[in-house]
Write a protein that holds these residues in place. Structure first.
Motif, PDB file in Angstrom:
ATOM      1  N   GLN A   1       0.966  -1.334  -0.093  1.00 49.25           N
ATOM      2  CA  GLN A   1       0.037   0.013  -0.180  1.00 49.25           C
ATOM      3  C   GLN A   1       0.865   1.224   0.125  1.00 49.25           C
ATOM      4  O   GLN A   1       1.542   1.353   1.249  1.00 49.25           O
ATOM      5  CB  GLN A   1      -0.862   0.176   1.322  1.00 49.25           C
ATOM      6  N   ILE A   2       0.873   1.940  -1.068  1.00 49.13           N
ATOM      7  CA  ILE A   2       1.852   3.188  -1.118  1.00 49.13           C
ATOM      8  C   ILE A   2       1.067   4.144  -0.662  1.00 49.13           C
ATOM      9  O   ILE A   2       1.772   5.073   0.291  1.00 49.13           O
ATOM     10  CB  ILE A   2       1.982   3.620  -2.642  1.00 49.13           C
ATOM     11  N   THR A   3      -0.481   4.654  -0.843  1.00 52.75           N
ATOM     12  CA  THR A   3      -1.105   5.663  -0.087  1.00 52.75           C
ATOM     13  C   THR A   3      -2.385   5.194   0.281  1.00 52.75           C
ATOM     14  O   THR A   3      -2.739   4.470  -0.103  1.00 52.75           O
ATOM     15  CB  THR A   3      -1.133   7.016  -1.119  1.00 52.75           C
ATOM     16  N   GLY A   4      -2.863   6.213   1.143  1.00 59.19           N
ATOM     17  CA  GLY A   4      -4.248   5.702   1.724  1.00 59.19           C
ATOM     18  C   GLY A   4      -4.075   4.370   2.383  1.00 59.19           C
ATOM     19  O   GLY A   4      -3.339   3.863   3.145  1.00 59.19           O
ATOM     20  N   SER A   5      -5.221   3.548   2.421  1.00 49.71           N
ATOM     21  CA  SER A   5      -5.582   2.430   3.103  1.00 49.71           C
ATOM     22  C   SER A   5      -6.460   1.364   2.445  1.00 49.71           C
ATOM     23  O   SER A   5      -7.325   1.992   1.496  1.00 49.71           O
ATOM     24  CB  SER A   5      -5.992   2.633   4.586  1.00 49.71           C
ATOM     25  N   LYS A   6      -6.545   0.198   2.865  1.00 53.81           N
ATOM     26  CA  LYS A   6      -7.396  -0.570   2.201  1.00 53.81           C
ATOM     27  C   LYS A   6      -7.882  -1.580   3.182  1.00 53.81           C
ATOM     28  O   LYS A   6      -6.851  -2.041   3.981  1.00 53.81           O
ATOM     29  CB  LYS A   6      -6.751  -1.474   1.080  1.00 53.81           C
ATOM     30  N   GLN A   7      -8.996  -1.995   3.217  1.00 53.50           N
ATOM     31  CA  GLN A   7      -9.496  -3.339   4.017  1.00 53.50           C
ATOM     32  C   GLN A   7      -9.795  -4.486   3.247  1.00 53.50           C
ATOM     33  O   GLN A   7     -10.154  -4.339   2.071  1.00 53.50           O
ATOM     34  CB  GLN A   7     -10.748  -2.746   4.787  1.00 53.50           C
ATOM     35  N   LEU A   8      -9.161  -5.531   3.587  1.00 52.93           N
ATOM     36  CA  LEU A   8      -9.185  -6.753   2.897  1.00 52.93           C
ATOM     37  C   LEU A   8      -9.857  -7.888   3.690  1.00 52.93           C
ATOM     38  O   LEU A   8      -9.679  -7.797   4.964  1.00 52.93           O
ATOM     39  CB  LEU A   8      -8.001  -7.320   2.331  1.00 52.93           C
ATOM     40  N   LEU A   9     -10.580  -8.679   3.020  1.00 52.62           N
ATOM     41  CA  LEU A   9     -10.971 -10.105   3.643  1.00 52.62           C
ATOM     42  C   LEU A   9     -10.121 -11.020   3.218  1.00 52.62           C
ATOM     43  O   LEU A   9      -9.908 -11.160   1.901  1.00 52.62           O
ATOM     44  CB  LEU A   9     -12.532 -10.203   3.010  1.00 52.62           C
ATOM     45  N   ILE A  10      -9.528 -11.729   4.077  1.00 51.89           N
ATOM     46  CA  ILE A  10      -8.736 -13.063   3.563  1.00 51.89           C
ATOM     47  C   ILE A  10      -9.220 -14.196   4.287  1.00 51.89           C
ATOM     48  O   ILE A  10      -9.616 -14.158   5.331  1.00 51.89           O
ATOM     49  CB  ILE A  10      -7.120 -12.814   3.746  1.00 51.89           C
ATOM     50  N   VAL A  11      -9.301 -15.263   3.719  1.00 55.68           N
ATOM     51  CA  VAL A  11      -9.824 -16.664   3.850  1.00 55.68           C
ATOM     52  C   VAL A  11      -8.936 -17.572   3.468  1.00 55.68           C
ATOM     53  O   VAL A  11      -8.174 -17.607   2.444  1.00 55.68           O
ATOM     54  CB  VAL A  11     -11.173 -16.861   3.410  1.00 55.68           C
ATOM     55  N   PRO A  12      -8.560 -18.614   4.560  1.00 57.34           N
ATOM     56  CA  PRO A  12      -7.686 -19.606   4.199  1.00 57.34           C
ATOM     57  C   PRO A  12      -8.233 -20.774   3.346  1.00 57.34           C
ATOM     58  O   PRO A  12      -9.406 -20.823   3.250  1.00 57.34           O
ATOM     59  CB  PRO A  12      -7.273 -20.155   5.547  1.00 57.34           C
ATOM     60  N   PRO A  13      -7.238 -21.508   2.700  1.00 57.70           N
ATOM     61  CA  PRO A  13      -7.769 -22.693   1.690  1.00 57.70           C
ATOM     62  C   PRO A  13      -8.754 -23.486   2.361  1.00 57.70           C
ATOM     63  O   PRO A  13      -9.554 -24.052   1.682  1.00 57.70           O
ATOM     64  CB  PRO A  13      -6.442 -23.142   1.263  1.00 57.70           C
ATOM     65  N   SER A  14      -8.466 -23.815   3.761  1.00 61.25           N
ATOM     66  CA  SER A  14      -9.249 -24.831   4.440  1.00 61.25           C
ATOM     67  C   SER A  14     -10.795 -24.321   4.377  1.00 61.25           C
ATOM     68  O   SER A  14     -11.853 -25.101   4.838  1.00 61.25           O
ATOM     69  CB  SER A  14      -8.953 -24.836   5.935  1.00 61.25           C
ATOM     70  N   GLU A  15     -11.328 -23.092   4.258  1.00 66.71           N
ATOM     71  CA  GLU A  15     -12.631 -22.568   4.285  1.00 66.71           C
ATOM     72  C   GLU A  15     -13.232 -22.249   2.821  1.00 66.71           C
ATOM     73  O   GLU A  15     -14.196 -21.725   2.629  1.00 66.71           O
ATOM     74  CB  GLU A  15     -12.567 -21.144   4.881  1.00 66.71           C
ATOM     75  N   TRP A  16     -12.429 -22.781   1.602  1.00 68.53           N
ATOM     76  CA  TRP A  16     -12.977 -22.606   0.310  1.00 68.53           C
ATOM     77  C   TRP A  16     -14.461 -23.129   0.132  1.00 68.53           C
ATOM     78  O   TRP A  16     -14.960 -22.461  -0.639  1.00 68.53           O
ATOM     79  CB  TRP A  16     -11.979 -23.270  -0.755  1.00 68.53           C
ATOM     80  N   ALA A  17     -14.693 -24.338   0.781  1.00 67.62           N
ATOM     81  CA  ALA A  17     -15.957 -24.893   0.421  1.00 67.62           C
ATOM     82  C   ALA A  17     -17.264 -23.851   0.974  1.00 67.62           C
ATOM     83  O   ALA A  17     -18.016 -23.873   0.693  1.00 67.62           O
ATOM     84  CB  ALA A  17     -16.096 -26.017   1.457  1.00 67.62           C
TER      85      ALA A  17
END
Length: 84
Positions: free
Chosen positions: A5-21
């Motif tokens: 992230q160069i400027t500003g901010s971002k909010q992300l949702l991250i989910v591990p592969p175990s939850e792909w279902a």
């Protein structure tokens, strides 16, 4: 994959592969396989749970904020979506 992230901010949702279902992946032969069919760009609170009920089963996920000057490492096969 690194997200820097160069400027500003971002909010992300991250989910591990175990939850792909539980993230409503596209069918295996779809050109966007390994991507969610649910419109998660607004992240979890804005989703229609009636249409995407498996999202209620997510047990392991993280909402992460990356600010200016920070980097986030995303391991292979982790699902991620920018919330804002």
């Amino acid at each position: 994959v690194f997200l820097i992230q160069i400027t500003g901010s971002k909010q992300l949702l991250i989910v591990p592969p175990s939850e792909w279902a539980n993230v409503h992946l596209q069918p295996a032969l779809h050109f966007s396989r390994r991507q969610s069919a649910a419109p998660v760009s607004g992240c979890l609170p804005s989703l229609d749970i009636q249409k995407w009920p498996l999202l209620l089963n997510l047990k392991r996920y993280h909402l992460v904020e990356v600010n200016a000057g920070q980097a986030l490492y995303l391991p292979s096969y982790w699902f991620h979506s920018v919330c804002n």
